[in-house]
Write an enzyme that holds these catalytic residues in place. Sequence first.
Site, PDB file in Angstrom:
ATOM      1  CB  SER A  15      -0.410  -7.622  -8.324  1.00  0.00           C
ATOM      2  OG  SER A  15       0.886  -7.981  -8.737  1.00  0.00           O
TER       3      SER A  15
ATOM      4  CE1 TYR B 240       1.417  -9.489  -3.407  1.00  0.00           C
ATOM      5  CE2 TYR B 240       1.962  -9.742  -5.729  1.00  0.00           C
ATOM      6  CZ  TYR B 240       1.563  -8.945  -4.665  1.00  0.00           C
ATOM      7  OH  TYR B 240       1.288  -7.614  -4.878  1.00  0.00           O
TER       8      TYR B 240
HETATM    9  P1  NAP Z   1       3.489  -2.278   2.415  1.00  0.00           P
HETATM   10  O1  NAP Z   1       4.087  -0.926   2.370  1.00  0.00           O
HETATM   11  O2  NAP Z   1       4.315  -3.434   2.836  1.00  0.00           O
HETATM   12  O3  NAP Z   1       2.194  -2.190   3.344  1.00  0.00           O
HETATM   13  C1  NAP Z   1       1.437  -3.338   3.617  1.00  0.00           C
HETATM   14  C2  NAP Z   1       0.313  -2.979   4.538  1.00  0.00           C
HETATM   15  O4  NAP Z   1      -0.445  -4.176   4.792  1.00  0.00           O
HETATM   16  C3  NAP Z   1       0.801  -2.459   5.893  1.00  0.00           C
HETATM   17  O5  NAP Z   1      -0.030  -1.422   6.309  1.00  0.00           O
HETATM   18  C4  NAP Z   1       0.643  -3.673   6.806  1.00  0.00           C
HETATM   19  O6  NAP Z   1       0.332  -3.363   8.143  1.00  0.00           O
HETATM   20  C5  NAP Z   1      -0.584  -4.355   6.184  1.00  0.00           C
HETATM   21  N1  NAP Z   1      -0.603  -5.763   6.545  1.00  0.00           N
HETATM   22  C6  NAP Z   1       0.204  -6.743   6.104  1.00  0.00           C
HETATM   23  N2  NAP Z   1      -0.094  -7.908   6.712  1.00  0.00           N
HETATM   24  C7  NAP Z   1      -1.115  -7.643   7.562  1.00  0.00           C
HETATM   25  C8  NAP Z   1      -1.867  -8.425   8.479  1.00  0.00           C
HETATM   26  N3  NAP Z   1      -1.603  -9.718   8.694  1.00  0.00           N
HETATM   27  N4  NAP Z   1      -2.841  -7.836   9.188  1.00  0.00           N
HETATM   28  C9  NAP Z   1      -3.100  -6.520   9.023  1.00  0.00           C
HETATM   29  N5  NAP Z   1      -2.437  -5.724   8.175  1.00  0.00           N
HETATM   30  C10 NAP Z   1      -1.446  -6.282   7.453  1.00  0.00           C
HETATM   31  O7  NAP Z   1       2.886  -2.721   1.003  1.00  0.00           O
HETATM   32  P2  NAP Z   1       2.369  -1.886  -0.270  1.00  0.00           P
HETATM   33  O8  NAP Z   1       3.388  -2.020  -1.316  1.00  0.00           O
HETATM   34  O9  NAP Z   1       1.865  -0.562   0.135  1.00  0.00           O
HETATM   35  O10 NAP Z   1       1.157  -2.823  -0.723  1.00  0.00           O
HETATM   36  C11 NAP Z   1      -0.205  -2.470  -0.603  1.00  0.00           C
HETATM   37  C12 NAP Z   1      -0.997  -3.320  -1.579  1.00  0.00           C
HETATM   38  O11 NAP Z   1      -0.588  -3.024  -2.908  1.00  0.00           O
HETATM   39  C13 NAP Z   1      -0.798  -4.825  -1.405  1.00  0.00           C
HETATM   40  O12 NAP Z   1      -2.029  -5.477  -1.579  1.00  0.00           O
HETATM   41  C14 NAP Z   1       0.154  -5.198  -2.520  1.00  0.00           C
HETATM   42  O13 NAP Z   1       0.002  -6.530  -2.931  1.00  0.00           O
HETATM   43  C15 NAP Z   1      -0.276  -4.219  -3.598  1.00  0.00           C
HETATM   44  N6  NAP Z   1       0.737  -3.955  -4.630  1.00  0.00           N
HETATM   45  C16 NAP Z   1       1.857  -3.257  -4.333  1.00  0.00           C
HETATM   46  C17 NAP Z   1       2.778  -3.006  -5.353  1.00  0.00           C
HETATM   47  C18 NAP Z   1       4.042  -2.219  -5.091  1.00  0.00           C
HETATM   48  O14 NAP Z   1       4.844  -2.028  -6.030  1.00  0.00           O
HETATM   49  N7  NAP Z   1       4.295  -1.726  -3.904  1.00  0.00           N
HETATM   50  C19 NAP Z   1       2.552  -3.477  -6.648  1.00  0.00           C
HETATM   51  C20 NAP Z   1       1.387  -4.202  -6.908  1.00  0.00           C
HETATM   52  C21 NAP Z   1       0.472  -4.416  -5.886  1.00  0.00           C
HETATM   53  P3  NAP Z   1       1.462  -3.240   9.311  1.00  0.00           P
HETATM   54  O15 NAP Z   1       2.373  -2.114   8.899  1.00  0.00           O
HETATM   55  O16 NAP Z   1       0.686  -2.854  10.488  1.00  0.00           O
HETATM   56  O17 NAP Z   1       2.138  -4.541   9.365  1.00  0.00           O
END
Ligand code: NAP
Length: 248
Positions: free
Chosen positions: A156, A169
């Site tokens: 991140s 985080y």
């Molecule tokens: P998101 O749309 O909120 O998706 C999160 C995913 O993680 C969902 O599939 C969710 O599953 C799963 N998850 C969360 N808690 C869980 C648990 N306790 N057990 C099993 N599964 C769990 O988030 P995203 O933005 O795509 O993020 C994906 C990754 O990218 C993360 O590691 C995040 O830190 C990183 N990231 C994102 C951004 C950004 O701008 N979006 C930037 C930097 C890094 P359910 O739907 O089944 O709950």
Amino acid sequence: MQDPRTYLPAADALHERVILITGASDGIGRAVAIAAAAHGARVILHGRNVKRLEAVYDTIVGAGNARPSILPLDLEKAGPTEYEALFNVIEKEFGRLDGLLHNAGMLGERAPIEHYDVPKWLRVMHVNVNAPFLLTQRCLPLLRQASDASVIFTSSGVVSRPRAYWGAYLASKWASDGMMHMLADELESQKIRVNSINPGKVRTNMRLQAYPAEDRNTLLPPEAIVMPYLFALGPASTGISGQTFDCQ
Ligand code: NAP
């Protein structure tokens, strides 16, 4: 090394590769799963929400790609028994793992350390750090059965630019990147590469949670940032380990 952002994979770049993607039910994980399947991978979709996982399954099959497997597991609650069961299912069905993408993540709250809710801190660290550790450890025998295995941690912007109020985080993403470097070093002489990917700002629910007032139209959708993931999962990155790839 070629720039992973401009990587253009062949249609069969991930042919028959067995790839486990955590958090594949939504956001970035969902987009990477669909793209990996479209490039020939046999994806194992992990997440909590079975309905959403089934919707991803339907999208992949509807596009004429190999049937994925669905692996529901709450990383907050999973213990040794659940990881053992996960290992047994993958071993029985595939006998190996070519790719492991630690994508699932939890944001937690935005608050100063002084006021950060302690149980929430522990939950975030468990999902973002302990779960990838436990999953990696249990999957290593399966990764060793592959001829060109790849493990990916999710980084991140808070790693390159640490700042106030990001709480657990931020700590978890530093720990995750540290684990990536450590594992890459430990596996140096083996056929398993280990890297991190920093997605940048992506239009997902987690981003909305972090920046509720942001104009969502200024953000790239998850589908637009998948190429570095395909690069890291496929043969183009063979031999590259201990790196962080930026998507933007
Ligand atoms: P998101 O749309 O909120 O998706 C999160 C995913 O993680 C969902 O599939 C969710 O599953 C799963 N998850 C969360 N808690 C869980 C648990 N306790 N057990 C099993 N599964 C769990 O988030 P995203 O933005 O795509 O993020 C994906 C990754 O990218 C993360 O590691 C995040 O830190 C990183 N990231 C994102 C951004 C950004 O701008 N979006 C930037 C930097 C890094 P359910 O739907 O089944 O709950």
